[in-house]
Design a protein around this motif. Structure first.
Motif: not given
Length: 879
Positions: A99-110
């Motif tokens: 779920f960090f990968t999900l949050v990173d890919g959707v919310l955090l990564r430009q």
């Protein structure tokens, strides 16, 4: 107090500082030799420092290698402990990685777009009328972006679809119509050809730029496609370029980009907010500065154009944030739930480590008595924790990969950028941090029996015994596990209650045995026509479409099993599309305050019957409601309630927007039907008006496409349906064939996704907490062996012994339940994004979580309670 003598203390400070870089045991074992050597041959400091720098890494690596080897041997000697602890950490860390990968890919990564940090989304909203993030009116867009000091480039775009014709095959494709500066906002270079330019955005322009996916998937990756034409809706369009694979804005399904070619009248429109807008900020201009400037312009427009702009504001957001705003809170909450479960897993393993460390007190004390330094022993225990955390993380990566692969198809329908989610470098660094934190927590717990260990006490006892302080620590860990589990279970219960409320609320239609599909006649349109000519052409197209849908309904009604057929321009639960406003004749002016916002939906006769929608008053559209007859409208119960309250609306009149300088079209209310959610089941219920298709003047833009509904049809009829459509609309494609039950499921997909994830986390948290209670009580029974043996010898009743253990379990579970429930109550605002139709302090949800953990604690205590009954006084006292 005397201190321990060390030979190296006789050396000068400058040498001692460099020698501190060597492992402690090297200094201890070779201290005299180093002192004597340095005393006899005093080297210069630089060569000495270089020798130490060369030797220190190898020495430390040798120590680490020994520690790792010993740690692995210790784990092999306790396979049950290693397996349980490893799997527990793997489950906790794996879920958190996923779920960090999900949050990173959707919310955090430009966004994967050149210069994405300077891209902003511009949209208008009218909170008072319940219209957030509603799009932009073209004329307002011009006013917003006129200041060249703010924006380097700005463009409007809108999503459309068309029928691709490849030989005899027909395929419906989604594309974006964009203004001339679109590819100045999005500056990614094409891999072939060129992008669209300002001069392409004119009437009759046929240039298009292909997306990489469409070029490869549909056109076979033809390397010579640039300069050729493809047929869209009967119009040949010339391919001028191909974009790279990563560029799919605004949607991954985008097939190509073509000029929007708005007419002069459409560029001057302020009341119709039918386009989206994006802009590239100039270097040095912040989003806050742009937002403040545009807000001032919006207030000025509200004063200058009150009929169309009063009450409307502008919202400027970073493009990435705008795309993911709806899923931000749910994803962050799910990630937080995963973090809580990981904490429970770490706490559970920490409890196991503590139990094992207490059991090894005698071993540790013996090693210390034989000369092992306390720091060496502590380092060994820390290494064991690090090895276990690393093994758990390695297995966690595999679990995370599997979880993401299972979640991807479930979340694609409602989580934007899901195709970009992948385990990458940032996930590896995040996992490294988790390993370090986990190892530190485990080490802190595992070394607690060693710190301050009294050797004579540890060596003088034949059975390891936890002190009162350590017992409190272990019980505290278990109580914390239970509290966290209750918190997650309460969240899961709230989501479950929301889903039940969603699917059990009146939907206004019966989704059972209802098949739907969409058809859009591929009739070319010239949007640069004058208002009079385009109005005449649209009326002619409407007559042709009316006859076509009547004929199609007759053909479909003759198919096996089909009982009723109808059509609507957009089905319920499929989105905010074509929101308009009407006024009442008694209104004195046309200001925004007197306009009644509502969805407008053209429908054919029989639509309500096919949907299973009840007509509450009056009637629905009939075959007599044709062009030229009295204009009529059917309103839903929500519209009637908001406008007329309890009064009977039948026979009342409403005024639609009409052509400029002409009286507004007047329609008489002839019926009231059940209210239906047009956007989502968990969205606000908004007013809806239904107009007969044959009289429709609103609800269409450049096409006469309709969603057809068939009561009693099944997917097996799809070939016959396509054949019927070809007979009526020869060049039209049939697409979005699905059951209404599937549409309802998609509408609740995000809620069900949350429930699935939080439910799994809740179940895992409950299992871990149960194991923690059971393990703690087993240790307690072992520690209380002498006490229990004495009680048995004195004739204590078995049931009282059994209940004494159960009381401990209930005390632990009850304490954790109280703390967890209090935390859930205090965090009610956090739960607000999860619930729909229930209170964040829902009594049932607050009861379910504590009840589950108390029952689980009671069951977990059954094994240690039974073991307490089997204590042998003779065996215990002999030991």
């Amino acid at each position: 107090m005397s201190t321990r003598y060390h030979p190296l203390r006789e050396l000068p400070l400058r040498y001692r500082l460099w020698l501190a870089l060597l492992p402690g045991h090297v200094r201890d074992e070779h201290g005299r030799e180093l002192r004597d050597d340095l005393s006899d041959h005093t080297p210069s400091l630089v060569p000495f420092a270089l020798d130490i720098l060369r030797a220190a890494p190898a020495a430390h690596w040798d120590v680490l290698r020994q520690d790792l080897s010993l740690a692995l041997r210790q784990l092999r000697r306790a396979p049950a402990f290693a397996l349980i602890a490893g799997l527990t950490l793997a489950a906790g860390i794996g879920g958190n990685i996923a779920f960090f990968t999900l949050v990173d890919g959707v919310l955090l990564r430009q966004l994967p777009i050149a210069g994405a940090d300077r891209l902003v989304d511009i949209t208008e909203e009218n909170v008072g009328r319940g219209m957030p993030t509603f799009g932009v009116a073209p004329a307002n867009f011009h006013d917003f972006t006129r200041d060249s000091a703010l924006f380097q480039a700005a463009a409007v775009y809108t999503r459309r679809s068309g029928t691709l014709r490849l030989g005899e095959a027909r395929e419906r494709v989604a594309y974006s119509a964009v203004s001339g500066d679109f590819f100045r906002v999005f500056v990614d270079r094409p891999i072939a050809g060129r992008t669209l330019q300002r001069e392409d955005d004119v009437a009759g322009a046929s240039a298009i730029v292909l997306s990489y996916g469409f070029w490869q998937r549909t056109l076979g990756g033809d390397p010579d496609i640039v300069g050729r034409t493809i047929d869209i809706d009967g119009t040949p369009l010339t391919v001028v370029g191909i974009m790279p694979q990563h560029f799919t804005f605004p949607n991954p399904t985008t097939a190509f980009w073509r000029p929007i070619a708005l007419s002069e009248g459409e560029w001057g429109a302020r009341g119709a907010r039918f386009v989206s807008a994006a802009a590239r900020l100039r270097p040095g201009v912040s989003g806050t500065e742009a937002s403040a400037t545009l807000a001032t312009i919006a207030r000025s427009l509200g004063t200058q154009h009150p009929r169309t702009n009063e009450g409307w504001t502008v919202l400027v957001r970073e493009l990435r944030d705008a795309r993911v705003s709806r899923v931000r809170s749910p994803l962050l909450f799910v990630w937080a739930a995963g973090a809580l479960v990981m904490l429970i897993a770490v706490a559970n393993v920490a409890g196991l480590f503590l139990t094992r460390a207490i059991g090894r007190e005698r071993e540790v004390a013996l090693r210390a008595a034989l000369g092992a330094r306390t720091g060496r022993v502590v380092r060994q225990l820390v290494t064991e924790g690090l090895v276990l955390a690393s093994l758990g993380a390695a297995a966690g990566f595999a679990i995370a990969y599997l979880v993401l692969e299972r979640l991807r198809p479930l979340a694609t329908d409602f989580v934007p950028r899901m195709h970009e989610v992948a385990i990458g470098g940032r996930t590896v660094w995040y996992t490294t941090g988790l390993v370090v934190i986990t190892a530190a927590l485990l080490a802190a717990v595992a070394t607690s029996p060693v710190r301050g260990l009294r050797l004579w006490e540890a060596l003088g006892t034949t059975r390891a015994s936890a002190s009162r302080q350590r017992r409190r620590l272990q019980r505290g860990i278990v109580v914390a596990e239970i509290a966290l589990a209750v918190f997650v279970l309460v969240a899961g219960a709230l989501v479950a209650r929301s889903i039940l409320g969603l699917v059990s609320q009146p939907m206004g239609f019966d989704p059972d045995a209802l098949l739907t599909f969409r058809v859009e006649p591929p009739w070319p349109s010239n949007i640069m026509e004058s208002h009079d000519s385009i109005g005449a052409r649209m009326m002619a197209d409407r007559r042709r479409a009316t006859a076509g849908y009547d004929a199609l309904a007759e053909l479909l009604a003759g198919l096996p099993g089909v009982r009723l057929v109808g059509a609507i321009n957009r089905l319920p639960l499929t989105g905010d599309w074509w929101t308009s406003g009407v006024r009442l004749p008694e209104s004195q002016d046309g200001s925004a305050d007197n306009r009644i916002p509502a969805y407008v939906r053209p429908v054919t006769p029989g639509y309500f019957e096919a949907m299973g929608t009840r007509v509450l008053r009056g009637r629905g559209p009939s075959a007599a409601d044709v062009a030229g007859s009295e204009r009529v409208v059917v309103v839903d119960a929500e519209f009637a309630r908001r406008v007329w309250g309890d009064a009977n609306p039948i026979g009342r009149a409403v005024l639609f927007d009409g052509p400029p300088n002409q009286p507004p079209p007047r329609a008489r209310v002839v019926g009231v039907v059940e209210a239906m959610h047009m956007n989502r089941l968990d969205a606000e219920l908004r007013s809806t008006m239904y107009v007969p298709f044959a009289q429709a003047i609103e609800g269409h833009y450049l096409d006469w496409g309709m969603d057809v509904v068939m009561r009693g049809a099944t997917p097996r009829l799809e070939p016959e349906i396509r054949q019927a459509v070809r007979r009526v609309f020869p060049n039209a494609a049939v697409f979005r064939v699905s059951s209404m039950e599937e549409i309802v499921a998609v509408s609740t997909a995000d809620r069900r996704f949350q429930f699935l994830v939080i439910g799994v986390f809740g179940g895992l948290a409950l299992l871990l907490a149960t194991i923690g209670v059971g393990g703690t009580l087993l240790l307690s029974v072992r520690e209380r062996g002498r006490e229990l043996a004495v009680r048995v010898a004195l004739g204590a009743r078995p049931d009282r012994l059994w209940w004494s253990v159960q009381r401990d379990a209930l005390l632990l579970a009850g304490s954790g339940a109280v703390i967890g429930s209090a935390a859930a109550l205090a965090s009610a605002r956090v739960f607000s994004t999860l619930v729909y139709g229930v209170s964040v302090r829902d009594p049932l949800a607050l009861v379910v979580g504590p009840t589950l953990v108390i029952v689980s604690g009671f069951l977990a205590a059954a094994v240690p309670a039974t073991r307490a009954l089997r204590v042998s006084p003779v065996a215990v006292l002999r030991d």
